[in-house]
Structures are given as structure tokens and as C-alpha cells.
Design a protein around this motif. Structure first.
Motif, PDB file in Angstrom:
ATOM      1  N   VAL A  39       0.823  -1.065   0.117  1.00  0.00           N
ATOM      2  CA  VAL A  39      -0.033  -0.078   0.159  1.00  0.00           C
ATOM      3  C   VAL A  39       0.866   1.222  -0.093  1.00  0.00           C
ATOM      4  O   VAL A  39       0.428   2.230  -0.462  1.00  0.00           O
ATOM      5  N   GLY A  40       1.943   1.236   0.750  1.00  0.00           N
ATOM      6  CA  GLY A  40       2.874   2.256   0.972  1.00  0.00           C
ATOM      7  C   GLY A  40       3.337   2.788  -0.742  1.00  0.00           C
ATOM      8  O   GLY A  40       3.522   3.786  -1.094  1.00  0.00           O
ATOM      9  N   TRP A  41       3.696   1.385  -1.370  1.00  0.00           N
ATOM     10  CA  TRP A  41       4.098   1.785  -2.836  1.00  0.00           C
ATOM     11  C   TRP A  41       3.029   2.334  -3.742  1.00  0.00           C
ATOM     12  O   TRP A  41       3.410   3.033  -4.526  1.00  0.00           O
ATOM     13  N   LEU A  42       1.954   1.656  -3.385  1.00  0.00           N
ATOM     14  CA  LEU A  42       1.029   2.042  -4.293  1.00  0.00           C
ATOM     15  C   LEU A  42       0.655   3.686  -4.202  1.00  0.00           C
ATOM     16  O   LEU A  42       0.324   4.358  -5.201  1.00  0.00           O
ATOM     17  N   VAL A  43       0.642   4.267  -2.840  1.00  0.00           N
ATOM     18  CA  VAL A  43       0.024   5.599  -2.734  1.00  0.00           C
ATOM     19  C   VAL A  43       1.350   6.496  -2.672  1.00  0.00           C
ATOM     20  O   VAL A  43       1.065   7.655  -2.843  1.00  0.00           O
ATOM     21  N   SER A  44       2.442   6.088  -2.833  1.00  0.00           N
ATOM     22  CA  SER A  44       3.577   6.874  -2.926  1.00  0.00           C
ATOM     23  C   SER A  44       3.578   7.772  -4.241  1.00  0.00           C
ATOM     24  O   SER A  44       3.151   7.245  -5.377  1.00  0.00           O
ATOM     25  N   GLY A  45       3.652   9.062  -3.815  1.00  0.00           N
ATOM     26  CA  GLY A  45       3.655   9.895  -5.017  1.00  0.00           C
ATOM     27  C   GLY A  45       2.368  10.762  -5.047  1.00  0.00           C
ATOM     28  O   GLY A  45       2.447  11.802  -5.306  1.00  0.00           O
ATOM     29  N   ARG A  46       1.318   9.947  -4.855  1.00  0.00           N
ATOM     30  CA  ARG A  46       0.159  10.888  -4.834  1.00  0.00           C
ATOM     31  C   ARG A  46      -0.223  11.508  -3.559  1.00  0.00           C
ATOM     32  O   ARG A  46      -0.666  12.621  -3.392  1.00  0.00           O
ATOM     33  N   GLN A  47       0.193  10.617  -2.292  1.00  0.00           N
ATOM     34  CA  GLN A  47      -0.215  11.144  -1.253  1.00  0.00           C
ATOM     35  C   GLN A  47       0.820  12.476  -0.708  1.00  0.00           C
ATOM     36  O   GLN A  47       0.596  13.072  -0.013  1.00  0.00           O
ATOM     37  N   GLU A  48       2.138  12.337  -1.313  1.00  0.00           N
ATOM     38  CA  GLU A  48       2.986  13.547  -1.069  1.00  0.00           C
ATOM     39  C   GLU A  48       2.929  14.218  -2.146  1.00  0.00           C
ATOM     40  O   GLU A  48       3.956  15.243  -2.031  1.00  0.00           O
ATOM     41  N   ALA A  49       2.005  14.511  -3.037  1.00  0.00           N
ATOM     42  CA  ALA A  49       1.819  15.325  -4.001  1.00  0.00           C
ATOM     43  C   ALA A  49       1.824  16.718  -3.527  1.00  0.00           C
ATOM     44  O   ALA A  49       2.465  17.703  -3.900  1.00  0.00           O
ATOM     45  N   GLU A  50       1.472  17.028  -2.348  1.00  0.00           N
ATOM     46  CA  GLU A  50       1.045  18.193  -1.897  1.00  0.00           C
ATOM     47  C   GLU A  50       1.877  18.419  -0.393  1.00  0.00           C
ATOM     48  O   GLU A  50       2.358  19.380  -0.301  1.00  0.00           O
ATOM     49  N   THR A  51       1.984  17.457   0.331  1.00  0.00           N
ATOM     50  CA  THR A  51       2.577  17.570   1.590  1.00  0.00           C
ATOM     51  C   THR A  51       4.016  17.002   1.901  1.00  0.00           C
ATOM     52  O   THR A  51       4.651  17.177   2.603  1.00  0.00           O
ATOM     53  N   GLY A  52       4.459  16.279   0.577  1.00  0.00           N
ATOM     54  CA  GLY A  52       5.833  15.895   0.644  1.00  0.00           C
ATOM     55  C   GLY A  52       6.141  14.759   1.307  1.00  0.00           C
ATOM     56  O   GLY A  52       5.075  13.946   1.727  1.00  0.00           O
ATOM     57  N   PRO A  53       7.301  13.967   1.399  1.00  0.00           N
ATOM     58  CA  PRO A  53       7.382  12.726   1.790  1.00  0.00           C
ATOM     59  C   PRO A  53       6.964  12.537   3.434  1.00  0.00           C
ATOM     60  O   PRO A  53       7.292  13.601   4.414  1.00  0.00           O
ATOM     61  N   GLN A  54       6.335  11.535   3.676  1.00  0.00           N
ATOM     62  CA  GLN A  54       5.837  11.184   5.108  1.00  0.00           C
ATOM     63  C   GLN A  54       6.471   9.708   5.670  1.00  0.00           C
ATOM     64  O   GLN A  54       6.926   9.015   4.848  1.00  0.00           O
ATOM     65  N   PRO A  55       6.469   9.795   6.971  1.00  0.00           N
ATOM     66  CA  PRO A  55       6.847   8.561   7.696  1.00  0.00           C
ATOM     67  C   PRO A  55       5.665   7.379   7.398  1.00  0.00           C
ATOM     68  O   PRO A  55       4.646   7.813   7.559  1.00  0.00           O
ATOM     69  N   LEU A  56       6.289   6.335   6.969  1.00  0.00           N
ATOM     70  CA  LEU A  56       5.223   5.247   6.886  1.00  0.00           C
ATOM     71  C   LEU A  56       4.745   4.884   8.079  1.00  0.00           C
ATOM     72  O   LEU A  56       3.269   4.497   8.097  1.00  0.00           O
ATOM     73  N   SER A  57       5.216   4.905   9.127  1.00  0.00           N
ATOM     74  CA  SER A  57       4.472   4.850  10.554  1.00  0.00           C
ATOM     75  C   SER A  57       4.911   6.036  11.496  1.00  0.00           C
ATOM     76  O   SER A  57       6.317   6.089  11.594  1.00  0.00           O
ATOM     77  N   ARG A  58       4.164   6.533  12.096  1.00  0.00           N
ATOM     78  CA  ARG A  58       4.676   7.483  13.146  1.00  0.00           C
ATOM     79  C   ARG A  58       5.171   7.053  14.365  1.00  0.00           C
ATOM     80  O   ARG A  58       6.018   8.068  15.126  1.00  0.00           O
ATOM     81  N   VAL A  59       4.985   5.986  14.856  1.00  0.00           N
ATOM     82  CA  VAL A  59       5.576   5.470  16.021  1.00  0.00           C
ATOM     83  C   VAL A  59       6.098   4.204  15.476  1.00  0.00           C
ATOM     84  O   VAL A  59       5.440   3.351  14.896  1.00  0.00           O
ATOM     85  N   VAL A  60       7.411   3.802  15.929  1.00  0.00           N
ATOM     86  CA  VAL A  60       7.971   2.460  15.930  1.00  0.00           C
ATOM     87  C   VAL A  60       8.542   1.842  16.934  1.00  0.00           C
ATOM     88  O   VAL A  60       8.744   2.778  17.836  1.00  0.00           O
ATOM     89  N   GLU A  61       8.573   0.565  17.005  1.00  0.00           N
ATOM     90  CA  GLU A  61       9.271   0.194  18.280  1.00  0.00           C
ATOM     91  C   GLU A  61      10.926   0.269  18.275  1.00  0.00           C
ATOM     92  O   GLU A  61      11.381   0.455  17.216  1.00  0.00           O
ATOM     93  N   ARG A  62      11.326   0.181  19.370  1.00  0.00           N
ATOM     94  CA  ARG A  62      12.861   0.057  19.679  1.00  0.00           C
ATOM     95  C   ARG A  62      13.350  -0.967  18.625  1.00  0.00           C
ATOM     96  O   ARG A  62      13.015  -2.209  18.505  1.00  0.00           O
ATOM     97  N   GLY A  63      14.451  -0.581  17.853  1.00  0.00           N
ATOM     98  CA  GLY A  63      15.236  -1.380  17.110  1.00  0.00           C
ATOM     99  C   GLY A  63      14.670  -1.317  15.808  1.00  0.00           C
ATOM    100  O   GLY A  63      15.097  -2.012  14.761  1.00  0.00           O
ATOM    101  N   GLU A  64      13.376  -1.035  15.328  1.00  0.00           N
ATOM    102  CA  GLU A  64      12.888  -0.755  14.049  1.00  0.00           C
ATOM    103  C   GLU A  64      13.462   0.734  13.428  1.00  0.00           C
ATOM    104  O   GLU A  64      13.487   1.707  13.948  1.00  0.00           O
TER     105      GLU A  64
END
Length: 647
Positions: free
Chosen positions: A494-519
């Protein structure tokens, strides 16, 4: 060397001789001296065959069968406190290591050998995998392995089988926590809300050795204190206790940080798995994915959570029931025009249960979509209108995930799954399309040629993907590898599919805003971007990490736990630039810290044993000189062939 290996050696020598008689008798020029060149070729092939068979070879000073090594668990779970005094399992293991034995750190995909006086200050791996360390220690000559661990080994069965195959024995020294263990295993929250809306948080609790009948869970806001709380029954070991908490969200607009925690910080000694963090975007309703399920089953219920996680906007879902389109928001029938309007704004359209019998309005949705994910159904082949993609008729049988991972944009995300225990897919279909690639392949009954389980591609600036089989939701029911593969596959795709359209106005975004330790922190990048710049700032605005690279390169740092602020910029042709900034967080939480629910480790020394090699021997494949001899013989053969006039 055993009788079976002698038989293999004889069979290989016979095959080599037959090959040489055929090749030099009928394929080469009849020049003088070719018999000597043929003998050289035979010697090379025979030595290579011996290296593959790996027989024991006498070596002066080789390891004695009683030689041993220490395997030290260096995963994050070893940082858990043994009791409330603050001493950790890691410190206890380091203090009690067997003296005068080499030490191998295990946990990740590659084991590390260290001196006992130069151990790291704390564990370094986000997982507990023992098999690579067993292989490495056995290759170094160790026959008896002493494993210090807290018992939370993910691949203990595989490691024991590998030890038996290599002829080594393992003794486990288990160090753990006695008493109550509680932890929050999963949270799922509404990703977006307007001021005054009600946010729902789903929480799952796991426990082991708990001496209390119920546990209170609460939601906290840094500025407003406790917003919601609820009691749930303490689950038995190996089970999960779910609950839902709701609360109204306040302003101002932006990303609001919330904490879910187990009330009463002294319920157990390990506190890092007692609270989890999530963010809610407060503001105007963003456009989320649209899911249209033409044949509702279990799949949408699991897939929607992954869509919300990647796109960070609520998914709009419609079910086609009794020739009526029903909205999942209020369970009311809606006109198909409403679905068309929603799909027009959506960054991604998902057509579930789509096949040759799909109604005309669904085919029109597929034709108009800019980003399309199709989960195929039906028994007839069909074509996606406007995409040039053809989906064939389903094949019968059970299709199991292959351990072979094809090269794809998702290869890094899918590289550490274990396919052995995954349920099979059903009714797999061939898919043909423009510029197609596949992230995952399956085999019928675990045999035969691997075929794509999911196919994706591009048509100009548009992107599409087709799930070729049915029953992916079964993976999500399996703890461990199944759930990990389901999450990684669909969030990555899904991240690959929406890449480019989602960021067209807002720019690159984190795929996940919260990640576990070590990720690692990962980013969605527009397809037009030539390069990407990422900067991560601490609370005091100091830069803790920054890098600039081509958009195809990885910019995925692994940072210590903390709250950060990111700034990203994407650069493209014709001075195209997009930037974004916002909060991102690395939790102290790790799944390694959750209460153990697996089977206990073997208790006795030599739980797995096999006949070790004789003293003073090593496997031929572990020695260096056979490879040098092979290289030298190849060079001699090459020179001899040209000397007598052969090419």
C-alpha cells in the motif's frame, strides 16, 4: 566418512568419468595431449564434489570433541529486570558466564564472536534467533554449546534441529523473571479526528504468571491527564484480552500524542511494555482509502487496519449486499454515485472480490482509479478495464509461501519472515500486466516452480496491484511469522501504491509515525523525486541524524527511544520540491519484552545430540586449502588447453 557418503562419492566419480569420455571424445578436437587436459578437468570436478560432500579431514590441532562455546542471548528481552532491585537478566548472564570459553552473541541474522572481557554494555538485537549462532559456533569447531538466555528464543525448534544435523549438543542456562508479567501487545486507534469527535482505541493485553483477576488500562493526554479508562480480565498465559476505550478529542489542530498504559506502575517489574504511544491527526477530514467489497469475507476486516496505518486517514468502506451498496460507517444503503465521488478523492481504491461478474459501476471505478488494488475472485478470467492487465482462471490446490524472495521494492520489508508454518493460499490466478513485478511467490503443495502471489505494476503515472490468491487473512490469525508477513506485505505494498500521490502536496511522510525500539524509520517517497533529504531533530532542536540520497536509496535510520521531529524534502526535475515536517517517535517498547507464551526450553544437557566428528578432524569445506587448489588447477587447465590448441 559414512557408507552413504562413500556411495555418493562413487556415484559422483562415475558421473564425472562419463561426462569426460563424452565431452573429450565427441565434442573436442582430436589433438595430442587432450587426455592430460581431461584428467585435469576430472581432478577439478572430483575435488569440487569432495568439498560439497564435506568429509572429515585430519588436521593437526583441530578442536577436540569436548570443545565448547558460550552462546549469549543479546536480544532486547535480556534488558528486563530480574526483580524490583533494578538488576537485569543481561547483567546476571554476564556475571555467570562460563570462564575460558569463546562467546558468541546471538539474536539477529548474523552471530558475533566476542571476547568475554569486551562484551557490549547492553543487548544489541531486536529479536532472539539462535540458529545462526549454532551454525557459526559449530563451524569454529565447538561441539558442546552452553546457551545463556531468558528463554524467549523465536527459532528454538529450528536451532535444535540444526544442532542435531551438525553434531553438537546444547545446554540451556535459563535466566528469567519470577512473578507477574503484564504487557500491552497491540494498540489500534483512530488515525484522524475533528475537534469534538470521539476517538476509539483498541487495546490487547497479554500476561504470564499474573496473580490478579483484573487490570485497569487508561488513556492519557500530556496536557489533559486521564481521558478514558477501563477494566479487563487478566488473560491466561498464551491468550490475549482485548478492550476498547473511547474519549473526545480536543484541539488545537495538528498531531496529538496520547499514551495507553496499564494503571498502577508497580504491577510488574518490567514497565516498558506497560505503555504504548499513538498519534491522532486533529483537523479537517483527509482523504483516506476507499474499499469496495463485492464479496465480503474476513479479508477487509484485517486489511482496513493496514490501510489506516499507512495512509493515516480513515478508510471509507462499502459492502455490496443483495444488490445494494452499504456503507460501513452507518450500515445504510448508499447510491453508487457516492462511492464514485469518494473514490475520485481517495489516494487508493481497493476492489475486494472483483471478478468477471463485477457490476458495471465497479468496472467503471477500476477504469477511473489512479491507484488500484484488486483482490481477485470468481472462476472466470477477466481484464481490468483501462489498465491492460489480465487475470486468468484460478488453479486448484493449496499454494504455500516459497522461501525464495524475488527482488522487489518490498524485499527489505519481507526479508525476515519464516514461511514454514504459514497457511496456504487458495485459488491462485495468473496475472499479466505492463511493467509488472512481484514481491512474494508461492508453490503448489510446496513443490514446483514458484509463481506470484501478488503482482504489481505501473501504467504511466498510475499504479496497480492484484492479489492473485484468496485467504491472505489466514496469515493474520497466526502469531509470529504469519502476522508479521501479513503486516509487512500489505503496509509495504500500500505504501508503494500511494507513494507519489499522497505526497504530491505534503511531501514525503513517515510510513509509521511510531516505531518500536530497534525498528528503522521508513519514508514514502514521490515517484517523481530524484533525491530525498531527511533531518531528525531532538526536543532541543539539535540535529540527531540527517542524510541526503537518491530516492531509490534507503534512508531508514535506527534511533534510540525518544520523541523526534522530522523534516523531509524531495527534489525532482524542473525544480519540483516538496517538504514536510512533523513528530515521529521511537518507543522504548519492543515485542521482545512481552510476557513469554511459548513452550519451555529443554532442561537437560545434550537435549539434542549427534555423533561428533573424531578428534583432530575438520570438515573439508571448512578448510581453506581446497579452494586454493581448485583455483590453481583451473588456471593450469586453462593454460594447458591453450598450449595444445583447445579453446
Amino acid at each position: 566418512m559414512g557408507p552413504f557418503r562413500w556411495l555418493l562419492l562413487a556415484a559422483g566419480a562415475g558421473a564425472i568419468a562419463a561426462y569426460l569420455f563424452w565431452w573429450y571424445g565427441s565434442r573436442e578436437e582430436p589433438v595430442a595431449g587432450r587426455a592430460w587436459v581431461a584428467a585435469l578437468r576430472g581432478l577439478i570436478l572430483l575435488l569440487a564434489w569432495l568439498v560439497l560432500l564435506n568429509p572429515p579431514f585430519p588436521v593437526a590441532g583441530a578442536s577436540d570433541p569436548a570443545a565448547g562455546a558460550v552462546l549469549l542471548d543479546a536480544s532486547f528481552s535480556m534488558t528486563r529486570p530480574i526483580d524490583r532491585s533494578g538488576a537485569t537478566v543481561w547483567e546476571s548472564a554476564v556475571d555467570s558466564l562460563a570462564a575460558d570459553l569463546p562467546v558468541w552473541l546471538f539474536g539477529g541474522g548474523v552471530a558475533r564472536r566476542v571476547d568475554s572481557d569486551s562484551l557490549p554494555g547492553e543487548p544489541i538485537y531486536p529479536e532472539s534467533r539462535l540458529t545462526p549462532a549454532v551454525r557459526a559456533a559449530a563451524a569454529s569447531g565447538a561441539r558442546r554449546l552452553l546457551a545463556y538466555t531468558d528463554g524467549r528464543i523465536a527459532d528454538v525448534t529450528e536451532a535444535l534441529e540444526e544442532a542435531g544435523r551438525l553434531g553438537v549438543s546444547i545446554e540451556f542456562v535459563e535466566l528469567g523473571i519470577a512473578g507477574t508479567e503484564l504487557g500491552i501487545s497491540t494498540i489500534s486507534a483512530t488515525p484522524w479526528a475533528q475537534v469534538g469527535d470521539t476517538v476509539e482505541v483498541r487495546v490487547e493485553l497479554v500476561a504470564a504468571g499474573a496473580d490478579t483477576d483484573s487490570v485497569q488500562v487508561e488513556v492519557l493526554d500530556e496536557g489533559e491527564g486521564r481521558l478514558a479508562s477501563g477494566w479487563l480480565t487478566t488473560p491466561a498465559a498464551g491468550r490475549f484480552a482485548p478492550t476498547r476505550l473511547t474519549y473526545p478529542v480536543g484541539g488545537p489542530p495538528g498531531y496529538r500524542r496520547y499514551v495507553v498504559r496499564i494503571a498502577g506502575g508497580d504491577v510488574d517489574a518490567e514497565l516498558r511494555d506497560n505503555q504504548r504511544v499513538f498519534y491522532v491527526q486533529v483537523g479537517e477530514r483527509p482523504a483516506g482509502a476507499v474499499v469496495v467489497s463485492l464479496q465480503p469475507d474476513w479479508e477487509p476486516s484485517f486489511l482496513i487496519a493496514k490501510l489506516d496505518r499507512v495512509i493515516e486517514a480513515p478508510t471509507t468502506t462499502y459492502f455490496w449486499l443483495a444488490d445494494s451498496l452499504v456503507s460501513l460507517d452507518d450500515y445504510r444503503a448508499v447510491e453508487t454515485a457516492a462511492a464514485r465521488r469518494a473514490a475520485r478523492r481517495a489516494p487508493l481504491l481497493v476492489l475486494h472480490g472483483y471478478g468477471a461478474s463485477a457490476p458495471g459501476w465497479a468496472r467503471q471505478l477500476a477504469r477511473d482509479a489512479r491507484r488500484l488494488l484488486v483482490m481477485a475472485a470468481g472462476v472466470e478470467e477477466f481484464e481490468l478495464p483501462g489498465w491492460g492487465t489480465r487475470v486468468g482462471s484460478p488453479a486448484q490446490g493449496e499454494w504455500y509461501v516459497s522461501p525464495d524472495l524475488p527482488a522487489s521494492p518490498l524485499a527489505l520489508d519481507l526479508g525476515d519472515y519464516g514461511p514454514e508454518d504459514l497457511p496456504p493460499l487458495l485459488r491462485l490466478r495468473p496475472v499479466e500486466g505492463d511493467r509488472a513485478w512481484t514481491p512474494l511467490v508461492v508453490q503448489r503443495m510446496r513443490r514446483g516452480e514458484p509463481v506470484p502471489a501478488v503482482v504489481a505494476g505501473t501504467v504511466g503515472a498510475r499504479r496497480w496491484a492484484v492479489a492473485a490468491g484468496e485467504g491472505y487473512w489466514r496469515w493474520a490469525f497466526r502469531e509470529g511469522a504469519g502476522r508479521h508477513l501479513y503486516r509487512s506485505l500489505w503496509t509495504g505494498l500500500v505504501g508503494w501504491l500511494v507513494s507519489g500521490r499522497q505526497e504530491a502536496e505534503t511531501g514525503p511522510q513517515p510510513l509509521s509515525r511510531v516505531v518500536e525500539r530497534g525498528e528503522p524509520l521508513r519514508w514514502s517517497v514521490p515517484p517523481w523525486a530524484d533525491s530525498l533529504s531527511v533531518e531528525l531533530l531532538a526536543d532541543d532542536s539539535t540535529t540527531v541524524w540527517s542524510a541526503t540520497a537518491r530516492a531509490t536509496e534507503s534512508l531508514s535510520p535506527v534511533l534510540p527511544p525518544g520523541v523526534y521531529r522530522y523534516r523531509t524534502r524531495a527534489f525532482g526535475a524542473r525544480d519540483t520540491r516538496r517538504s514536510s515536517e512533523g513528530p515521529v517517535e521511537v518507543e522504548p517498547f519492543s515485542r521482545e519484552l512481552l510476557p513469554a507464551t511459548g513452550a519451555p526450553l529443554p532442561e537437560s544437557v545434550g537435549a539434542v545430540t549427534a555423533a561428533p566428528r573424531q578428534a583432530g578432524t575438520k570438515g573439508l569445506a571448512t578448510l581453506g586449502w581446497p579452494y586454493l587448489v581448485l583455483i590453481a588447477l583451473f588456471c593450469v587447465e586453462w593454460a594447458a588447453r591453450r598450449l595444445i590448441g583447445l579453446r
